[in-house]
Design an enzyme around this catalytic site. Sequence first.
Site, PDB file in Angstrom:
ATOM      1  N   ASP A   6      -2.720  -2.965   3.216  1.00 12.74           N
ATOM      2  CA  ASP A   6      -3.174  -3.126   4.595  1.00 12.74           C
ATOM      3  C   ASP A   6      -4.282  -4.169   4.660  1.00 12.74           C
ATOM      4  O   ASP A   6      -5.199  -4.182   3.824  1.00 12.74           O
ATOM      5  CB  ASP A   6      -3.687  -1.804   5.154  1.00 12.74           C
ATOM      6  CG  ASP A   6      -2.541  -0.896   5.593  1.00 12.74           C
ATOM      7  OD1 ASP A   6      -1.376  -1.313   5.468  1.00 12.74           O
ATOM      8  OD2 ASP A   6      -2.821   0.226   6.052  1.00 12.74           O
ATOM      9  N   TYR A  49      -1.388  -3.864  14.225  1.00 12.61           N
ATOM     10  CA  TYR A  49      -2.228  -3.109  13.290  1.00 12.61           C
ATOM     11  C   TYR A  49      -3.263  -2.289  14.055  1.00 12.61           C
ATOM     12  O   TYR A  49      -4.070  -2.837  14.812  1.00 12.61           O
ATOM     13  CB  TYR A  49      -2.923  -4.080  12.337  1.00 12.61           C
ATOM     14  CG  TYR A  49      -3.714  -3.438  11.241  1.00 12.61           C
ATOM     15  CD1 TYR A  49      -3.074  -2.774  10.202  1.00 12.61           C
ATOM     16  CD2 TYR A  49      -5.102  -3.492  11.233  1.00 12.61           C
ATOM     17  CE1 TYR A  49      -3.797  -2.194   9.173  1.00 12.61           C
ATOM     18  CE2 TYR A  49      -5.840  -2.913  10.211  1.00 12.61           C
ATOM     19  CZ  TYR A  49      -5.178  -2.268   9.184  1.00 12.61           C
ATOM     20  OH  TYR A  49      -5.908  -1.678   8.169  1.00 12.61           O
ATOM     21  N   GLU A  70       0.823  -1.217   0.000  1.00 15.56           N
ATOM     22  CA  GLU A  70       0.000   0.000   0.000  1.00 15.56           C
ATOM     23  C   GLU A  70       0.850   1.258   0.000  1.00 15.56           C
ATOM     24  O   GLU A  70       0.439   2.288  -0.536  1.00 15.56           O
ATOM     25  CB  GLU A  70      -0.939  -0.003   1.217  1.00 15.56           C
ATOM     26  CG  GLU A  70      -1.943   1.128   1.221  1.00 15.56           C
ATOM     27  CD  GLU A  70      -3.042   0.922   2.234  1.00 15.56           C
ATOM     28  OE1 GLU A  70      -3.474   1.930   2.830  1.00 15.56           O
ATOM     29  OE2 GLU A  70      -3.477  -0.231   2.444  1.00 15.56           O
TER      30      GLU A  70
END
Length: 799
Positions: free
Chosen positions: A103, A349, A7
């Site tokens: 992601d 995350y 990303e």
Amino acid sequence: MQLVIAEKPSVARDLARVLGMRGAGKHAIDGGGRVITWCIGHLVELEEPAAYDPAWKAWRLDTLPMLPAAFKLRPVSGTRDQLRAVGDLLRDRRFDEVVNACDAGREGELIFRYVYELARSRLPIKRLWISSLTDQAIRAGFARLRPGVELDPLADAARSRSEADWLVGMNATRAVTVSSRAAAPRPRVARPPRRGRRGQSDSPLYSIGRVQTPTLAILVRRELEIRQFRPRDYWEVRGLYVPAGTPADAAEKVTATWGVALPDGKAIRSRLGERALAERIVARDESAAGGPDGAVVERLRQKRVREPPPLLFDLTSLQRTANRRYGLSATATLAAAQALYERYKILTYPRTDSRYLTTDMVKELPKLFGALAALPEYAPFAQPLLATPPAQSRRVFDDAKVNDHHAIVPTGQPVRLEELPRDERRIFDLVARRFLGAFHPDAEFALTDVVIRVGPTDSPTDTGPRAAAESKDADAGADETLVTALPPPPDRYRARGRVRLVAGWQDVAGIGQPGRGEADGDGGQTLPPLAEGQRLDGKFEVLTKQTRPPPRHTEATLLGAMESAGREIADEELRAAMRDSGLGTPATRAATIETLIRRTFVARDGKNLVPTDMGIGLIDALPEKSLASPELTGAWEARLSRVARGQETRAAFMADISRYVRDVVTAIRGGAGVVRASGATAPPRAPDVSPRSRPKRPPAATRAKATTLICPRCKQGALVAGKRGWGCARWREGCAFVIWFEIAGRRITDAELTDLVSKGTTRKRKWRSDQGAEIGGRLVLDLSAARDAGAARLDAHGD
């Protein structure tokens, strides 16, 4: 050969380093049988309306609704060079497969799928799904790449979210803005930033969003409550007691407040509507002091309670805590957490909606505790956990409550706190302490509840206190109930004490320590030893106070309201259970708040978020109220979550969105437009549950139109107008509530529907009997009725 698409460039470099790929390139990294390239956020977006139909270029009501048969994609301006490079690689026949390493979430899936689709690639897709960017996690992720088809439901949800936002935003923004041009002259207003759309006149742009507008409505509703609030003085009587015969300056005092018990016996009313009432209480209790009817401990209740550690952080709870503790905005908190995840690799995350860990992480605990034990700040709390491993708790480990990613926790990587910027250090500290605290004992408190009687014992027939307590002063404001009639004696005073006995997890969290920014957690006075029947000496005083309006929303409270679709829910676990029904997702809520501020609908005032006159005017005069319904938008988000889990089809969701857009345009076309956008201080109009031009039997185009009323049966779903009646939007979840459009030969009006739902009954009017004769009566709400009969029944004898 394998193509990997990340990303961001920084993530691509991390992947290349871990995979042993050396070298660098302007658009990609090549080596070792792989090529790694990257997006720069979104490289592709949905096309503007004119790309589908030239007639959609002009902003005109007669061209609405705009419902593309199939959506088109276009490059995002400013990143065309990188998109061209990624597209060329996706079409390169050297590659056998492509790995989506964006992601691991809904937006990451959308970024990859849009690029893949625009490039018309046919490479088989694999998915890298990891929750941290540590070397170990990256290696493990590449060792167990998932087939891309497993993520197709998530991709469907991502596309549906994107297209639904386009349909609602484009159509509603144009409909409201254009209809307002033709409305009555408006006062001059502050305009939001121009969007540069051609074909638009020099009038305010009323930007409408599927999540943005309901969020604004939450702020406006609170602001109107504050503006309409009328403060009222009220009075309380306070007693200061010491054991009888003890000098007042030689004993610890008991501070107690006068009150009358409510019928439930669990609460009291202590606010008096007149000062004279308070003075009469003081006079009669002072006269009773020292005599046989003086102060005595009538009831003493003591118990020991335990308070378990709070749940681990998801993004929303982390943002709320950081805002309360440090005043950090939701955007600043997300940016700091993202840096700790991407750059420093010491947090997992952050864009997660789960507050639990999976059971396979139990074996990781020694590593995580060990990394924190190496830091002096956390060593006292981490070392005991290394010495005695904690038991596995369902408050921490629950596979069923983890969807895409587990809660935010440290990764176990070495940490140099002194190298972290201030915000990043604060966020890491919050997460580390919350994580360690989850494995420490409950905090324990001693609770004491004392009732002190002054005056003679009750008469068996005495009901005065309760009767007085139930009187309601309509002018009190903020739903304050005042005592307006003095109850007969005896008077009773209540004192409560809460003393922390065992700090437990609160010691880890720093509650009670200077500079931690939180209360000490006790929440009550320390009471001296007392016994039932003990005599006390007391002094009494009158306190003058004033009712207060509800507080304005901060980012912390607004995030909580968005998480629960506008409902006021204090319990964190209950809010977590409703996370699928919130406004937006944890990853998008901060951006929604910033969008409202950027478009001048909302302004910051210190920690508070305050809607501007333009924002208030928009919500107050919005031609279609369902556009501002948090409950309706929350229901859509819940359906998107089901699409992502494969429990609902994308086609069904998009069909309902298209139907809704048609209904909205129809309603706005028949409305008056936004005619007041400045200085709006009046409360929102009564809910308009149907277009003004709706015929007696609504056509198919107006079916399933949402209202702003909440189902009285499940108290969660919005009411929607179907083909023959109003039903609950949660009918798929089993709520069978329905009110038919016609009952006893008459059509129910919008006002009657509102009265039924909010008051349980309508006003009396004429109806028709089965024989055709007119009869008087009213409708009453009957939640126990069968669905075929409907929840509204005629009470022909109603007064």
